[in-house]
Enzyme design. Structure first.
Site, mmCIF file in Angstrom:
data_model
loop_
_atom_site.group_PDB
_atom_site.id
_atom_site.type_symbol
_atom_site.label_atom_id
_atom_site.label_comp_id
_atom_site.label_asym_id
_atom_site.label_seq_id
_atom_site.Cartn_x
_atom_site.Cartn_y
_atom_site.Cartn_z
ATOM 1 N N GLU A 46 46.974 30.070 64.615
ATOM 2 C CA GLU A 46 48.222 29.602 63.963
ATOM 3 C C GLU A 46 49.181 30.127 64.818
ATOM 4 O O GLU A 46 50.437 29.577 65.002
ATOM 5 C CB GLU A 46 48.250 30.386 62.493
ATOM 6 C CG GLU A 46 46.988 29.848 61.901
ATOM 7 C CD GLU A 46 45.862 31.174 61.791
ATOM 8 O OE1 GLU A 46 45.373 30.995 60.674
ATOM 9 O OE2 GLU A 46 45.615 31.348 63.065
ATOM 10 N N CYS A 84 48.820 36.221 60.591
ATOM 11 C CA CYS A 84 49.298 35.086 60.599
ATOM 12 C C CYS A 84 50.174 34.282 59.508
ATOM 13 O O CYS A 84 50.917 33.452 59.504
ATOM 14 C CB CYS A 84 48.172 34.112 60.840
ATOM 15 S SG CYS A 84 47.262 34.304 62.662
ATOM 16 N N ALA A 155 11.226 27.384 76.400
ATOM 17 C CA ALA A 155 10.914 26.001 77.282
ATOM 18 C C ALA A 155 9.402 26.049 77.269
ATOM 19 O O ALA A 155 8.678 26.712 77.359
ATOM 20 C CB ALA A 155 11.536 26.257 78.803
ATOM 21 N N GLU A 266 15.052 35.261 74.466
ATOM 22 C CA GLU A 266 14.405 34.601 75.618
ATOM 23 C C GLU A 266 13.117 35.156 75.616
ATOM 24 O O GLU A 266 12.747 35.593 76.722
ATOM 25 C CB GLU A 266 15.162 34.288 76.920
ATOM 26 C CG GLU A 266 16.332 33.822 76.741
ATOM 27 C CD GLU A 266 17.066 33.526 78.137
ATOM 28 O OE1 GLU A 266 16.280 33.442 79.215
ATOM 29 O OE2 GLU A 266 18.419 33.375 78.227
ATOM 30 N N GLY A 268 8.734 35.792 74.915
ATOM 31 C CA GLY A 268 7.499 35.274 75.092
ATOM 32 C C GLY A 268 6.698 35.238 73.576
ATOM 33 O O GLY A 268 7.575 35.474 72.650
#
Length: 359
Positions: A46, A84, A155, A266, A268
């Site tokens: 803002e 703000c 992955a 990440e 196993g």
């Protein structure tokens, strides 16, 4: 409002522990100025928009009669920057439209909407609330549970394997998918791995993107003494080695002590299993390669203690996209996960430490 969402996204990866916020000042259907929270400690959205509109002129009445659209309730407290609400009122704005209330207890206590209304401004909320909550899902979890937002990243092959029988996984996915992982690291405050990943791969876990110098925390589930002196992370000042086995306790400490608001796991099979069983996982980013390794390869998840089909863990598909020759499947977990016909309650809220309040 959707333009405010788009602006807010520009701050992702740079404003934590603050929320993502964009602001658009409009008059008679014309955009006068825009702003967003660019980095932690910088101007809030803002203030950025109002200062841009004012330019070299005084702020007072520079936006007289205009409307400001913001994706999160404007703050009313002094932090690293002034409230703000003060500059909105000073600028002469007549109407404030924000998408969702701020969950920060300090903000809720001051009630910015009431302050704006008391000053004679029209206030409209909510607008596109579900989208606004999704945009700041990390911030909302931080404020309501006192814990970091947890994303699993894996992955896998078509048959759910993460490595061959010897533990080798370079590279299951293509270059494009690996570049996307770097973007995930950028948008999280920390990367977490298990002991075996460090012993086998000796990774740096850093962010490798052109022009980006940001260094995230690296969390290793293992004590320093368990690793050889050649381990790269032992020399990293932002690496945290821990023997803590209680994940909820560990995550609460990471949030309170280090202001780690989001963690990219990440891991196993062992680490993934532990996080799933803990009920702490918020989403799973699953990169799927069109390959098959068969039964002797390593699975993405270990034994979850499931003995029949009805005991499954439930996730919701958020998005599916093609990344090079691979597919990225983004799955979100609900506040309560279904398992064995019973709801697994997420971790209970942790009391706030004063050092973790966003500014």
């Amino acid at each position: 409002m959707r333009r405010a969402f788009t602006l807010a996204e520009r701050g992702r990866g740079f404003v934590s522990p603050n929320p993502l916020v964009g602001a658009v000042i409009v008059e008679n259907g014309k955009i006068l100025a825009e702003g967003w929270h660019e980095k932690y400690g910088g101007h809030h959205a803002e203030r950025a928009a109002i200062l841009k509109l004012a330019g070299k002129r005084p702020v007072k009445n520079c936006a007289r009669g205009a409307t400001i659209y913001v994706n999160l309730e404007p703050c009313a407290h002094h932090g690293q920057t002034p409230p703000c609400t003060d500059i909105i009122i000073e600028a002469g704005i007549k109407k404030v439209v924000f998408a969702i209330r701020d969950p920060n207890p300090q903000v809720r206590k001051l009630d910015p909407a009431r302050i704006l209304k008391k000053a004679g401004l029209e206030v409209v909320c909510p607008v596109l609330e579900p989208e606004a909550r999704e945009l700041n899902k990390v911030f909302f979890k931080n404020q309501t549970q006192g814990l970091p937002y947890i994303t699993l990243k894996s992955a896998v092959t078509l048959d759910g394997k993460i490595a061959d029988a010897r533990g080798r996984s370079k590279w299951l996915t293509g270059v494009e998918a690996r570049a996307e992982v770097q973007k995930l690291r950028l948008t999280h405050d920390a990367v977490l791995v298990g002991k075996n990943t460090v012993l086998q791969d000796n990774p740096r876990l850093n962010i490798r993107l052109p022009g980006i110098k940001k260094e995230n925390y690296k969390i290793v589930l293992g004590a320093r003494g368990q690793f050889p002196s050649s381990t790269k992370l032992l020399k990293d000042p932002k690496a945290i080695f821990t023997a803590e086995r209680d994940l909820k306790k560990l995550l609460a400490e990471l949030y309170q002590k280090y202001q780690i608001c989001s963690v990219l796991v990440e891991g196993g099979a062992t680490v993934n299993t532990s996080f799933l069983q803990s009920g702490l996982v918020d989403e799973w980013q699953l990169f799927i390669a069109p390959k098959i390794l068969g039964g002797g390869a390593l699975p993405v998840v270990g034994d979850l203690g499931i003995n029949k089909l009805s005991e499954f863990y439930q996730a919701k598909i958020h998005s599916v996209q093609k990344i090079g020759g691979d597919v990225l499947l983004s799955c979100h977990f609900n506040i309560r996960q279904r398992h064995g016909g019973k709801a697994i309650q997420r971790a209970t809220p942790t009391k706030w430490s004063s050092g973790t309040k966003p500014q």
